[in-house]
Design a protein around this motif. Sequence first.
Motif, PDB file in Angstrom:
ATOM      1  N   GLY A  31      12.663   7.636   5.004  1.00  0.00           N
ATOM      2  CA  GLY A  31      11.799   7.795   3.853  1.00  0.00           C
ATOM      3  C   GLY A  31      10.511   7.035   4.001  1.00  0.00           C
ATOM      4  N   ILE A  32       9.698   7.124   2.975  1.00  0.00           N
ATOM      5  CA  ILE A  32       8.400   6.450   2.939  1.00  0.00           C
ATOM      6  C   ILE A  32       8.252   5.731   1.602  1.00  0.00           C
ATOM      7  N   MET A  33       7.391   4.736   1.578  1.00  0.00           N
ATOM      8  CA  MET A  33       7.145   3.978   0.357  1.00  0.00           C
ATOM      9  C   MET A  33       5.921   4.563  -0.354  1.00  0.00           C
ATOM     10  N   LEU A  34       6.130   4.935  -1.605  1.00  0.00           N
ATOM     11  CA  LEU A  34       5.072   5.561  -2.405  1.00  0.00           C
ATOM     12  C   LEU A  34       4.939   4.862  -3.746  1.00  0.00           C
ATOM     13  N   CYS A  35       3.742   4.925  -4.314  1.00  0.00           N
ATOM     14  CA  CYS A  35       3.564   4.449  -5.687  1.00  0.00           C
ATOM     15  C   CYS A  35       4.255   5.459  -6.608  1.00  0.00           C
ATOM     16  N   ARG A  36       4.545   5.018  -7.800  1.00  0.00           N
ATOM     17  CA  ARG A  36       5.237   5.908  -8.745  1.00  0.00           C
ATOM     18  C   ARG A  36       4.419   7.178  -9.017  1.00  0.00           C
ATOM     19  N   LEU A  37       3.116   7.043  -9.109  1.00  0.00           N
ATOM     20  CA  LEU A  37       2.253   8.182  -9.393  1.00  0.00           C
ATOM     21  C   LEU A  37       2.376   9.254  -8.305  1.00  0.00           C
ATOM     22  N   HIS A  83       0.826  -1.203   0.000  1.00  0.00           N
ATOM     23  CA  HIS A  83       0.000   0.000   0.000  1.00  0.00           C
ATOM     24  C   HIS A  83       0.863   1.256   0.000  1.00  0.00           C
ATOM     25  N   CYS A  84       0.569   2.161  -0.926  1.00  0.00           N
ATOM     26  CA  CYS A  84       1.225   3.462  -0.981  1.00  0.00           C
ATOM     27  C   CYS A  84       0.876   4.213   0.303  1.00  0.00           C
ATOM     28  N   MET A  85       1.842   4.872   0.894  1.00  0.00           N
ATOM     29  CA  MET A  85       1.616   5.575   2.156  1.00  0.00           C
ATOM     30  C   MET A  85       0.814   6.864   1.978  1.00  0.00           C
ATOM     31  N   LEU A  86       0.576   7.281   0.741  1.00  0.00           N
ATOM     32  CA  LEU A  86      -0.277   8.442   0.504  1.00  0.00           C
ATOM     33  C   LEU A  86      -1.656   8.021   0.009  1.00  0.00           C
ATOM     34  N   CYS A  87      -1.719   7.401  -1.147  1.00  0.00           N
ATOM     35  CA  CYS A  87      -3.030   7.104  -1.749  1.00  0.00           C
ATOM     36  C   CYS A  87      -3.613   5.765  -1.313  1.00  0.00           C
ATOM     37  N   GLN A  88      -2.817   4.946  -0.642  1.00  0.00           N
ATOM     38  CA  GLN A  88      -3.243   3.640  -0.126  1.00  0.00           C
ATOM     39  C   GLN A  88      -3.558   2.607  -1.211  1.00  0.00           C
ATOM     40  N   ARG A  89      -3.220   2.921  -2.482  1.00  0.00           N
ATOM     41  CA  ARG A  89      -3.426   1.931  -3.534  1.00  0.00           C
ATOM     42  C   ARG A  89      -2.411   0.810  -3.363  1.00  0.00           C
ATOM     43  N   GLN A  90      -2.809  -0.404  -3.724  1.00  0.00           N
ATOM     44  CA  GLN A  90      -1.907  -1.548  -3.624  1.00  0.00           C
ATOM     45  C   GLN A  90      -1.255  -1.765  -4.984  1.00  0.00           C
ATOM     46  N   VAL A  91      -0.046  -1.207  -5.115  1.00  0.00           N
ATOM     47  CA  VAL A  91       0.718  -1.258  -6.361  1.00  0.00           C
ATOM     48  C   VAL A  91       2.195  -1.373  -6.018  1.00  0.00           C
ATOM     49  N   GLU A  92       3.047  -1.504  -7.033  1.00  0.00           N
ATOM     50  CA  GLU A  92       4.489  -1.523  -6.814  1.00  0.00           C
ATOM     51  C   GLU A  92       4.908  -0.160  -6.255  1.00  0.00           C
ATOM     52  N   LEU A  93       5.818  -0.172  -5.287  1.00  0.00           N
ATOM     53  CA  LEU A  93       6.202   1.056  -4.600  1.00  0.00           C
ATOM     54  C   LEU A  93       7.659   1.436  -4.835  1.00  0.00           C
ATOM     55  N   THR A  94       7.939   2.722  -4.650  1.00  0.00           N
ATOM     56  CA  THR A  94       9.303   3.240  -4.702  1.00  0.00           C
ATOM     57  C   THR A  94       9.589   3.944  -3.382  1.00  0.00           C
ATOM     58  N   PHE A  95      10.876   4.069  -3.049  1.00  0.00           N
ATOM     59  CA  PHE A  95      11.287   4.709  -1.800  1.00  0.00           C
ATOM     60  C   PHE A  95      11.466   6.202  -2.029  1.00  0.00           C
ATOM     61  N   HIS A  96      10.818   7.009  -1.210  1.00  0.00           N
ATOM     62  CA  HIS A  96      10.938   8.466  -1.273  1.00  0.00           C
ATOM     63  C   HIS A  96      11.707   8.943  -0.053  1.00  0.00           C
ATOM     64  N   HIS A  97      12.905   9.525  -0.249  1.00  0.00           N
ATOM     65  CA  HIS A  97      13.648  10.121   0.856  1.00  0.00           C
ATOM     66  C   HIS A  97      12.896  11.368   1.305  1.00  0.00           C
ATOM     67  N   LEU A  98      12.597  11.454   2.592  1.00  0.00           N
ATOM     68  CA  LEU A  98      11.881  12.624   3.100  1.00  0.00           C
ATOM     69  C   LEU A  98      12.733  13.886   2.985  1.00  0.00           C
ATOM     70  N   ILE A  99      14.037  13.736   3.122  1.00  0.00           N
ATOM     71  CA  ILE A  99      14.974  14.820   2.802  1.00  0.00           C
ATOM     72  C   ILE A  99      15.706  14.348   1.546  1.00  0.00           C
ATOM     73  N   PRO A 100      15.399  14.957   0.397  1.00  0.00           N
ATOM     74  CA  PRO A 100      15.981  14.484  -0.863  1.00  0.00           C
ATOM     75  C   PRO A 100      17.502  14.352  -0.805  1.00  0.00           C
ATOM     76  N   ARG A 101      18.006  13.301  -1.436  1.00  0.00           N
ATOM     77  CA  ARG A 101      19.439  12.997  -1.395  1.00  0.00           C
ATOM     78  C   ARG A 101      20.304  14.162  -1.872  1.00  0.00           C
ATOM     79  N   LYS A 102      19.799  14.947  -2.788  1.00  0.00           N
ATOM     80  CA  LYS A 102      20.529  16.107  -3.291  1.00  0.00           C
ATOM     81  C   LYS A 102      20.891  17.085  -2.165  1.00  0.00           C
ATOM     82  N   MET A 103      20.078  17.102  -1.107  1.00  0.00           N
ATOM     83  CA  MET A 103      20.276  18.033  -0.001  1.00  0.00           C
ATOM     84  C   MET A 103      21.234  17.492   1.063  1.00  0.00           C
ATOM     85  N   HIS A 104      21.514  16.203   1.069  1.00  0.00           N
ATOM     86  CA  HIS A 104      22.307  15.579   2.129  1.00  0.00           C
ATOM     87  C   HIS A 104      23.703  16.175   2.279  1.00  0.00           C
TER      88      HIS A 104
END
Length: 93
Positions: A46-52, A8-29
């Motif tokens: 980070g959190i797991m989100l659907c691609r959309l 389940h996507c942590m935002l839309c709750q759809r059950q699909v393949e997920l990607t990892f979203h860094h809460l602080i983008p890696r570019k900023m590290h």
Amino acid sequence: MPTTAAQHCMLCQRQVELTFHHLIPRKMHRRAFFKKHYDKAQLQAGIMLCRLCHKTIHRFYDEMTLAKEYNSLALLLTSEKVQQHIEWAKKQR
């Protein structure tokens, strides 16, 4: 960008393949502000989100805004733009 099997996507709750979203983008590290104010674990969080949802968040906000203003799931959920996207995304396949 690692992906996982359908969950389940942590935002839309759809059950699909997920990607990892860094809460602080890696570019900023590597920036001094983030090195000084956050430890390694916080930078890697980070959190797991659907691609959309993942693509939409990055379309709505630049990396600095995400890092400083929307660096937690709770803060992302306060965004009116994100809430509108979630309502739309829940209706998608």
